[in-house]
Scaffold this motif. Structure first.
Motif, PDB file in Angstrom:
ATOM      1  N   GLU A   1       7.845   5.779 -11.388  1.00  0.00           N
ATOM      2  CA  GLU A   1       8.722   5.728 -10.115  1.00  0.00           C
ATOM      3  C   GLU A   1       8.639   4.087  -9.805  1.00  0.00           C
ATOM      4  N   CYS A   2       7.485   3.527 -10.262  1.00  0.00           N
ATOM      5  CA  CYS A   2       7.400   2.278 -10.181  1.00  0.00           C
ATOM      6  C   CYS A   2       8.534   1.410 -10.719  1.00  0.00           C
ATOM      7  N   VAL A   3       8.887   1.664 -12.120  1.00  0.00           N
ATOM      8  CA  VAL A   3       9.552   1.146 -12.895  1.00  0.00           C
ATOM      9  C   VAL A   3      10.864   1.195 -12.641  1.00  0.00           C
TER      10      VAL A   3
ATOM     11  N   TYR B   1       0.806  -1.085   0.076  1.00  0.00           N
ATOM     12  CA  TYR B   1       0.097  -0.088  -0.155  1.00  0.00           C
ATOM     13  C   TYR B   1       0.777   1.235   0.123  1.00  0.00           C
ATOM     14  N   CYS B   2       1.648   1.269  -1.070  1.00  0.00           N
ATOM     15  CA  CYS B   2       2.569   2.476  -1.085  1.00  0.00           C
ATOM     16  C   CYS B   2       2.160   3.568  -2.487  1.00  0.00           C
ATOM     17  N   LEU B   3       1.744   2.906  -3.477  1.00  0.00           N
ATOM     18  CA  LEU B   3       1.041   3.663  -4.665  1.00  0.00           C
ATOM     19  C   LEU B   3       1.932   4.726  -5.267  1.00  0.00           C
ATOM     20  N   PHE B   4       3.074   4.324  -5.984  1.00  0.00           N
ATOM     21  CA  PHE B   4       3.768   5.235  -6.701  1.00  0.00           C
ATOM     22  C   PHE B   4       3.245   5.472  -8.261  1.00  0.00           C
ATOM     23  N   ASN B   5       3.520   6.468  -8.847  1.00  0.00           N
ATOM     24  CA  ASN B   5       3.307   6.749 -10.244  1.00  0.00           C
ATOM     25  C   ASN B   5       3.993   5.681 -11.031  1.00  0.00           C
TER      26      ASN B   5
END
Length: 367
Positions: free
Chosen positions: A195-197, A188-192
């Motif tokens: 940024e995930c990549v 439950y961190c929810l990056f764009n």
């Protein structure tokens, strides 16, 4: 005459008895003190075991009892696991008191959990500063075995773009510094998407050979956004095949999952997948996953209602049984009862047939 002699003898006896009792009591008290004194001579192993059962605050109090207990507080087993979970009082200070211990003992950290608990908006900047300092210390002093980032979603939503970019950059730099991570969790961190990549790319580069467990639950902020158009970023996304020793994958279905499993992974044995997509794609997606993960033994699916498509998936396994799969757990959430699930009768029938065929399968309703 005789009475007087008797009185003298009685007083003498009483004196001798009192003297002996006093000596005995003093001796016992001394023996008790000596026994109590030996607590400070506890061997290191039981001392470390006692420390391991205590909260960090109680560990600090215990370390103040005597010199040997203070020395035990600095043993590696006491600092093997560390939770970064600051209180509002700690956050509000310019110099966070927790950092004193981090500077001193972080070289012994092996398992770290970082929580971004709810705190007042006025403390966001302070928390960001303490968090960045913490990551920089870890990057320079520590080689971890596992790290968890938990409940960052609300925090990441509340910060401005420069701060968000800085926080993401620090996380990436920290992951780049770690060469022996076996377990990494983002919960439950929810990056764009970009940024995930970048986080996954750097993690794959630095811990490619060591990583065995990866959790990415609610990792991508906007799963419904058409991120396929961002082809340059998508091309940098690592594949499961880039992690040759990965055994367990725990994540929700998204564009990231879809693309990470597009190439064959020979090592992964357990997948836990949260499914919130249109259910008509369920069967094709899961069967493609099984084709990519040739050694997959355990599959756990959490499907949110409406949940049509489960019967199609199970029926496909009756026709073409997955070779490596040994156990399947399907949990259907947000349902009132079995009548809310289309084709529930067929699902029960297929479960029975698959169990008889040797595939251990269970379907649960989370009402």
């Amino acid at each position: 005459m005789g009475g007087c002699l008797s009185t003298k003898m009685d007083s003498t006896v009483r004196f001798l008895i009192h003297k002996r009792l006093t000596k005995t009591i003093e001796s016992n008290e001394k023996e008790d003190c000596e026994k109590q004194g030996k607590w400070s001579e506890l061997p290191s192993l039981p001392l470390e075991t006692i420390y391991s059962f205590l909260r960090r605050k109680d560990q600090v109090n215990m370390s103040l009892v005597c010199r040997s207990w203070s020395e035990g507080y600095g043993s590696p087993s006491v600092w093997n696991t560390f939770k970064f979970d600051l209180t509002e009082s700690q956050i509000s200070r310019n110099t966070c008191p927790v950092m004193k211990f981090v500077h001193k003992y972080s070289s012994m950290f092996r398992h770290v959990e970082i929580l971004s608990s709810r705190f007042h908006n006025c403390l966001v900047k302070n928390w960001s500063r303490h968090f960045v300092e913490f990551l920089k210390i870890l990057s320079s002093k520590t080689q971890l075995t596992s790290v968890k980032f938990v409940y960052f979603a609300n925090y990441l939503r509340s910060i401005d773009t420069p701060t968000y970019n800085n926080i993401c950059r620090e996380i990436v730099d920290f992951l780049a510094s770690q060469r022996h991570l076996k377990r990494v969790e983002f919960d439950y961190c929810l990056f764009n998407f970009p940024e995930c990549v970048e986080i996954l790319r750097k993690l794959t580069e630095s811990s490619r050979e060591s990583l065995m467990h990866l959790k990415l639950q609610y990792f991508l902020r906007d799963k419904n956004k058409n991120i396929e158009q961002d082809s340059n970023t998508a091309q940098k996304l690592p594949m499961l095949a880039d992690l040759p020793n990965l055994r367990t994958l725990d994540m929700d279905y998204s564009f990231i999952f879809q693309n990470m499993v597009s190439r064959q992974s020979t090592a992964i044995q357990t997948v836990k997948l949260v499914w919130e997509e249109p259910t008509e794609h369920l069967s094709s997606t899961i069967n493609n996953l099984l084709k990519s993960c040739k050694k997959l033994k355990c599959l756990e699916l959490i499907i949110y209602s409406p949940s049509s498509g489960i019967d199609v998936l199970l029926e496909s396994w009756l026709e073409n049984r997955p070779e490596s799969l040994e156990e399947v757990i399907i949990e259907v959430s947000d349902v009132d009862d079995e009548y809310d699930i289309p084709d529930w009768i067929n699902i029960r029938k297929y479960v029975s047939l698959l169990n008889k065929a040797g595939l251990k399968i269970s379907v649960y309703l989370d009402t």
